[in-house]
Design a protein around this motif. Structure first.
Motif, short mmCIF file in Angstrom:
data_model
loop_
_atom_site.label_atom_id
_atom_site.label_comp_id
_atom_site.label_asym_id
_atom_site.label_seq_id
_atom_site.Cartn_x
_atom_site.Cartn_y
_atom_site.Cartn_z
N MET A 99 48.73 26.18 45.66
CA MET A 99 48.01 27.32 46.25
C MET A 99 48.39 27.47 47.72
O MET A 99 48.64 28.56 48.18
N LEU A 100 48.47 26.33 48.41
CA LEU A 100 48.85 26.39 49.82
C LEU A 100 50.29 26.90 49.93
O LEU A 100 50.60 27.73 50.78
N GLY B 289 44.02 38.42 43.84
CA GLY B 289 43.58 37.17 43.28
C GLY B 289 43.16 37.36 41.83
O GLY B 289 43.54 38.34 41.20
N TYR B 290 42.34 36.45 41.34
CA TYR B 290 41.90 36.57 39.94
C TYR B 290 40.57 35.84 39.75
O TYR B 290 40.26 34.91 40.48
N THR B 291 39.81 36.30 38.80
CA THR B 291 38.43 35.80 38.67
C THR B 291 38.36 34.34 38.20
O THR B 291 37.36 33.68 38.46
N HIS B 292 39.40 33.85 37.53
CA HIS B 292 39.36 32.46 37.09
C HIS B 292 39.81 31.50 38.19
O HIS B 292 39.90 30.30 37.95
N CYS B 293 40.13 32.01 39.35
CA CYS B 293 40.62 31.18 40.45
C CYS B 293 39.57 30.15 40.84
O CYS B 293 38.41 30.49 41.08
N PRO B 294 39.97 28.87 40.89
CA PRO B 294 38.98 27.82 41.16
C PRO B 294 38.54 27.72 42.62
O PRO B 294 37.46 27.21 42.90
N ASP B 295 39.35 28.15 43.56
CA ASP B 295 39.00 27.84 44.95
C ASP B 295 39.26 28.97 45.95
O ASP B 295 38.33 29.51 46.52
N VAL B 296 40.52 29.30 46.13
CA VAL B 296 40.86 30.22 47.23
C VAL B 296 40.21 31.59 47.09
O VAL B 296 39.66 32.13 48.05
N CYS B 297 40.25 32.15 45.88
CA CYS B 297 39.70 33.50 45.72
C CYS B 297 38.20 33.57 45.99
O CYS B 297 37.76 34.41 46.78
N PRO B 298 37.39 32.71 45.34
CA PRO B 298 35.96 32.82 45.64
C PRO B 298 35.66 32.57 47.11
O PRO B 298 34.79 33.24 47.69
N ASP C 141 49.32 31.02 40.27
CA ASP C 141 49.74 30.76 41.65
C ASP C 141 49.89 32.13 42.29
O ASP C 141 50.51 33.00 41.69
N HIS C 142 49.32 32.31 43.46
CA HIS C 142 49.48 33.66 44.04
C HIS C 142 49.37 33.66 45.55
O HIS C 142 48.78 32.76 46.14
N THR C 143 49.96 34.66 46.15
CA THR C 143 49.86 34.88 47.58
C THR C 143 48.39 35.12 47.91
O THR C 143 47.72 35.89 47.22
#
Ligand SMILES: [Cu+2]
Length: 189
Positions: free
Chosen positions: A1-2, A63-72, A154-156
């Protein structure tokens, strides 16, 4: 992610530098390197394009709703900025564009965004329309299979600040204080 974040940052900054070098002066044509037309739908299945955003500065985050960390975390930070804006929050925009249209239907986005500031609009669409938006914003996104047949993305994770003409201004730092973020957005009203 980083790594995805850093790649995104390099792409963004590289694009800005390329545009800055190329353009003869600040008063010349707008930076055309980041952003552009998109045709998606929001969490209420309402069509949204870049034209609908005209007239207000706005933030764009992929981002995406299942994202565990960065998105929320980022959506929480953006929500705090919206809260700090008070009534001015109605005069700016905040878009959360999915990189995972397969799972992020309007209904899924609607449910997910109920956890955050109501000014946030979640955008999705058919895979081709989402791919076009990713391309316009130079966003990297890649499916990473996990055990059990599931996957993460994985996303920007850059937040883009766009002015009221829909031109890219700069990356927006979601880690600044909500008040500083609000002041920055107010500067583009
Ligand atoms: Cu994420």
């Amino acid at each position: 992610m980083l790594a995805a974040f850093l790649i995104g940052l390099v792409v963004v900054l590289g694009g800005v530098l390329a545009a800055a070098t190329y353009l003869p002066s600040r008063s010349a044509a707008p930076l055309g390197v980041i952003g552009g037309p998109f045709r998606l739908e929001d969490q209420s299945s309402k069509p949204v394009s870049e034209q609908d955003m005209k007239g207000r500065p706005y933030l764009v985050f992929f981002g995406y709703t299942h994202c565990p960390d960065v998105c929320p975390a980022t959506l929480f930070e953006i929500s705090e900025v919206m809260r700090a804006l008070g009534h001015d929050a109605d005069r700016v925009g905040a878009l959360f564009i999915t990189v995972d249209p397969e799972r992020d239907t309007p209904a899924v986005l609607k449910d997910y965004l109920s956890n955050f500031d109501p000014h946030l609009r979640g955008l999705t669409g058919d895979p081709a329309a989402v791919a076009a938006a990713l391309k316009a914003y130079r966003v990297y996104a890649k499916k990473v299979p996990t055990e059990g047949g599931d996957y993460t993305m994985d996303h920007t994770a850059v937040v883009y600040l766009m002015d009221k003409s829909g031109r890219f201004v700069s990356p927006f730092n979601p880690k600044q204080t909500p008040e500083a973020g609000a002041a920055q957005l107010r500067g583009y009203l």
